[in-house]
Design a protein around this motif. Structure first.
Motif, PDB file in Angstrom:
ATOM      1  N   THR A 180       0.858  -1.181   0.000  1.00  0.00           N
ATOM      2  CA  THR A 180       0.000   0.000   0.000  1.00  0.00           C
ATOM      3  C   THR A 180       0.906   1.247   0.000  1.00  0.00           C
ATOM      4  N   GLY A 181       2.138   1.098  -0.468  1.00  0.00           N
ATOM      5  CA  GLY A 181       3.138   2.172  -0.393  1.00  0.00           C
ATOM      6  C   GLY A 181       3.902   1.990   0.900  1.00  0.00           C
ATOM      7  N   GLU A 182       3.376   2.517   1.983  1.00  0.00           N
ATOM      8  CA  GLU A 182       3.722   2.132   3.341  1.00  0.00           C
ATOM      9  C   GLU A 182       2.433   1.579   3.930  1.00  0.00           C
ATOM     10  N   GLY A 183       2.535   0.839   5.007  1.00  0.00           N
ATOM     11  CA  GLY A 183       1.309   0.356   5.636  1.00  0.00           C
ATOM     12  C   GLY A 183       1.558  -0.919   6.401  1.00  0.00           C
ATOM     13  N   GLY A 184       0.674  -1.188   7.338  1.00  0.00           N
ATOM     14  CA  GLY A 184       0.797  -2.408   8.127  1.00  0.00           C
ATOM     15  C   GLY A 184      -0.542  -2.786   8.732  1.00  0.00           C
ATOM     16  N   MET A 185      -0.537  -3.863   9.494  1.00  0.00           N
ATOM     17  CA  MET A 185      -1.773  -4.335  10.126  1.00  0.00           C
ATOM     18  C   MET A 185      -1.390  -5.163  11.342  1.00  0.00           C
ATOM     19  N   VAL A 186      -2.192  -5.040  12.397  1.00  0.00           N
ATOM     20  CA  VAL A 186      -2.098  -5.989  13.501  1.00  0.00           C
ATOM     21  C   VAL A 186      -3.331  -6.860  13.392  1.00  0.00           C
ATOM     22  N   THR A 187      -3.179  -8.186  13.431  1.00  0.00           N
ATOM     23  CA  THR A 187      -4.348  -9.045  13.531  1.00  0.00           C
ATOM     24  C   THR A 187      -4.313  -9.696  14.912  1.00  0.00           C
ATOM     25  N   VAL A 188      -5.499  -9.827  15.500  1.00  0.00           N
ATOM     26  CA  VAL A 188      -5.614 -10.406  16.849  1.00  0.00           C
ATOM     27  C   VAL A 188      -6.830 -11.319  16.922  1.00  0.00           C
ATOM     28  N   ASP A 189      -6.794 -12.251  17.881  1.00  0.00           N
ATOM     29  CA  ASP A 189      -7.958 -13.124  18.049  1.00  0.00           C
ATOM     30  C   ASP A 189      -8.908 -12.591  19.124  1.00  0.00           C
ATOM     31  N   ASP A 190      -8.440 -11.623  19.920  1.00  0.00           N
ATOM     32  CA  ASP A 190      -9.215 -11.140  21.057  1.00  0.00           C
ATOM     33  C   ASP A 190      -9.879  -9.796  20.718  1.00  0.00           C
ATOM     34  N   ALA A 191     -11.194  -9.723  20.891  1.00  0.00           N
ATOM     35  CA  ALA A 191     -11.935  -8.507  20.528  1.00  0.00           C
ATOM     36  C   ALA A 191     -11.517  -7.319  21.392  1.00  0.00           C
ATOM     37  N   GLY A 192     -11.220  -7.568  22.656  1.00  0.00           N
ATOM     38  CA  GLY A 192     -10.782  -6.491  23.558  1.00  0.00           C
ATOM     39  C   GLY A 192      -9.461  -5.889  23.089  1.00  0.00           C
ATOM     40  N   HIS A 193      -8.558  -6.763  22.647  1.00  0.00           N
ATOM     41  CA  HIS A 193      -7.289  -6.258  22.118  1.00  0.00           C
ATOM     42  C   HIS A 193      -7.521  -5.417  20.865  1.00  0.00           C
ATOM     43  N   ALA A 194      -8.449  -5.855  20.026  1.00  0.00           N
ATOM     44  CA  ALA A 194      -8.733  -5.107  18.792  1.00  0.00           C
ATOM     45  C   ALA A 194      -9.231  -3.706  19.133  1.00  0.00           C
ATOM     46  N   THR A 195     -10.127  -3.598  20.095  1.00  0.00           N
ATOM     47  CA  THR A 195     -10.667  -2.295  20.499  1.00  0.00           C
ATOM     48  C   THR A 195      -9.558  -1.379  21.015  1.00  0.00           C
ATOM     49  N   ARG A 196      -8.710  -1.930  21.853  1.00  0.00           N
ATOM     50  CA  ARG A 196      -7.626  -1.093  22.417  1.00  0.00           C
ATOM     51  C   ARG A 196      -6.639  -0.690  21.321  1.00  0.00           C
ATOM     52  N   LEU A 197      -6.352  -1.610  20.388  1.00  0.00           N
ATOM     53  CA  LEU A 197      -5.428  -1.279  19.293  1.00  0.00           C
ATOM     54  C   LEU A 197      -5.977  -0.147  18.434  1.00  0.00           C
ATOM     55  N   ARG A 198      -7.292  -0.159  18.185  1.00  0.00           N
ATOM     56  CA  ARG A 198      -7.902   0.914  17.374  1.00  0.00           C
ATOM     57  C   ARG A 198      -7.725   2.261  18.063  1.00  0.00           C
ATOM     58  N   ARG A 199      -7.825   2.234  19.389  1.00  0.00           N
ATOM     59  CA  ARG A 199      -7.655   3.454  20.164  1.00  0.00           C
ATOM     60  C   ARG A 199      -6.185   3.889  20.163  1.00  0.00           C
ATOM     61  N   LEU A 200      -5.288   2.907  20.343  1.00  0.00           N
ATOM     62  CA  LEU A 200      -3.856   3.230  20.432  1.00  0.00           C
ATOM     63  C   LEU A 200      -3.315   3.854  19.152  1.00  0.00           C
ATOM     64  N   ARG A 201      -3.867   3.439  18.012  1.00  0.00           N
ATOM     65  CA  ARG A 201      -3.323   3.982  16.761  1.00  0.00           C
ATOM     66  C   ARG A 201      -3.912   5.358  16.461  1.00  0.00           C
ATOM     67  N   GLU A 202      -4.917   5.768  17.221  1.00  0.00           N
ATOM     68  CA  GLU A 202      -5.606   7.028  16.922  1.00  0.00           C
ATOM     69  C   GLU A 202      -5.703   7.919  18.155  1.00  0.00           C
ATOM     70  N   HIS A 203      -4.529   8.286  18.680  1.00  0.00           N
ATOM     71  CA  HIS A 203      -4.435   9.281  19.745  1.00  0.00           C
ATOM     72  C   HIS A 203      -5.137   8.903  21.049  1.00  0.00           C
ATOM     73  N   GLY A 204      -5.545   7.629  21.192  1.00  0.00           N
ATOM     74  CA  GLY A 204      -6.239   7.232  22.420  1.00  0.00           C
ATOM     75  C   GLY A 204      -7.701   7.649  22.462  1.00  0.00           C
ATOM     76  N   MET A 205      -8.268   7.996  21.284  1.00  0.00           N
ATOM     77  CA  MET A 205      -9.663   8.470  21.252  1.00  0.00           C
ATOM     78  C   MET A 205     -10.648   7.317  21.441  1.00  0.00           C
ATOM     79  N   ASN A 206     -11.737   7.618  22.141  1.00  0.00           N
ATOM     80  CA  ASN A 206     -12.731   6.584  22.400  1.00  0.00           C
ATOM     81  C   ASN A 206     -13.682   6.383  21.219  1.00  0.00           C
ATOM     82  N   VAL A 207     -13.629   7.288  20.238  1.00  0.00           N
ATOM     83  CA  VAL A 207     -14.463   7.131  19.040  1.00  0.00           C
ATOM     84  C   VAL A 207     -13.584   7.570  17.865  1.00  0.00           C
ATOM     85  N   SER A 208     -13.619   6.809  16.783  1.00  0.00           N
ATOM     86  CA  SER A 208     -12.714   7.157  15.692  1.00  0.00           C
ATOM     87  C   SER A 208     -13.180   8.434  15.005  1.00  0.00           C
ATOM     88  N   ALA A 209     -12.232   9.167  14.437  1.00  0.00           N
ATOM     89  CA  ALA A 209     -12.567  10.397  13.729  1.00  0.00           C
ATOM     90  C   ALA A 209     -13.553  10.087  12.600  1.00  0.00           C
TER      91      ALA A 209
END
Ligand code: PLP
Length: 369
Positions: A180-209
């Motif tokens: 994708t030019g640059e780019g990456g992905m984390v894949t996880v089996d745990d839904a809680g980890h997925a939620t926290r990862l989404r927050r961690l990559r986006e300034h710690g926001m509780n709702v995505s922009a």
């Protein structure tokens, strides 16, 4: 590695631009969904690179200063660097000569009471023994992070390498199969980890922009923790969605070209090409050959290939030999040093012809006597 980028990718990127969604938006969401499904994972969280994906993987697992994380030195340097980003200490493990990957034995040899995680790499696309390492990590009570930067399209035990991984990190840099030019992905089996990862990559926001802008009601976001901006853009994801459709074909073509190299190289003494391990299949992202008892040195072989217009590359690096890790006293890493000093990577890309392969191998054959 020459990336295969066609009109379809150009079109998809142009559509993303015209749509007005250029930052992380709906295309990132679909790319996450489709990529996770393709590699056999439950959840995908897109990032700006595999390096940032590895960083977030270690953050979400709670790895912190004082912890030790076992990593192969025989890898791109980002694998070890990610450990330092969280303030933990990378501890280098040696690798298996046949696969270039850590094994239960090489990890066990350097593990201590401080070991909290292992980062195992599917090096150059060659799968590590997922069943053995996942089971061993469970038994030791340590997290296993799978660096699958090179692993898209590789399989182990009949499944994509992402299947059954608790946490895996992927790369879409142009040197990998999908880009994708640059780019990456984390894949996880745990839904809680997925939620926290989404927050961690986006300034710690509780709702995505993206969700905030899509809402008809005003949404007041909160910043729940100090985090990062590691987002992928929708332009990149649009390209990724097209690339993903090419994955199976790319792997099939690379495996054919590799099989042809195997036939041509057969019988040249002192030269061992990488091949599938018993438990899985590589996507042949890197086709490396080990020149162990070859009469010509690796560097002289590289020079001769270059003189003949063949752009082979040195083998995979070893982080412990780099100035950035000069302050680390590594355990003996004899196999790592043998592989990094004596191997080289032959050209393998979608434009490589049968004639090219014959010419490349005839140079090698000429240097073997
Ligand atoms: C390429 C690579 C990375 C880094 O990927 P980026 O997307 O460029 O950050 C990490 N680990 C391994 C094993 C790689 O080959």
């Amino acid at each position: 590695m020459i990336p295969l980028l066609g009109e379809e990718e150009a079109q998809a990127a142009a559509e993303a631009v015209r749509s007005g969604w250029v930052a992380q938006g709906p295309r990132v969401k679909s790319f996450e969904h489709e990529f996770a499904a393709a590699v056999g994972a439950a959840h995908g969280v897109a990032t700006s690179s595999c390096t940032t994906a590895l960083h977030l993987a270690l953050v979400v697992l709670g790895i912190k200063p004082g912890d030790e994380v076992v990593v192969p030195s025989f890898s791109f340097i980002a694998t070890a660097n990610a450990v330092r980003y969280v303030g933990a200490t990378p501890v280098f493990a040696d690798v298996d000569l046949a696969t270039g990957n850590v094994t239960v034995e090489t990890v066990d040899a350097v593990r201590t009471a401080k070991t909290r995680a292992v980062v195992a790499v599917h090096q150059g696309g060659v799968p590590f023994d997922t069943a053995a390492l996942r089971k061993a990590a469970d038994g030791w009570g340590v997290h296993l992070v799978e660096d699958a930067a090179c692993g898209a399209g590789s399989t182990a035990y009949g499944q994509p390498v992402g299947a059954g991984a608790a946490v895996a990190a992927w790369s879409f840099h142009p040197r990998k199969l999908l880009t994708t030019g640059e780019g990456g992905m984390v894949t996880v089996d745990d839904a809680g980890h997925a939620t926290r990862l989404r927050r961690l990559r986006e300034h710690g926001m509780n709702v995505s922009a993206a969700d905030r802008h899509a809402s008809s009601q005003p949404v007041l976001e909160a910043y729940l923790e100090t985090a990062y901006n590691y987002r992928m853009t929708d332009i990149q994801a649009a390209i990724g969605l097209v690339q993903l459709g090419r994955l199976a074909g790319l792997v099939a073509q690379r495996r054919q070209l590799a099989a042809r190299y195997h036939e041509l190289l057969d019988g040249i003494e002192g030269l061992t090409p990488i091949k599938d391990p018993a438990y899985g299949q590589t996507n042949y992202q890197s086709f490396w050959v080990l020149l162990d008892s070859f009469p010509t040195s690796r560097d002289d072989v590289l020079a001769e290939l270059a003189a003949q217009g063949v752009s082979a590359r040195r083998g995979i690096m070893a982080a412990h030999l780099e100035p950035a890790y000069a302050d680390v006293a590594p355990p003996p890493l004899p196999v790592t040093e043998r592989l990094t000093r004596n191997s080289l990577i032959l050209p393998l890309h979608h434009k490589l012809t049968a004639d090219d392969q014959e010419r490349i191998v005839s140079v090698l054959r000429g240097l073997s006597r």
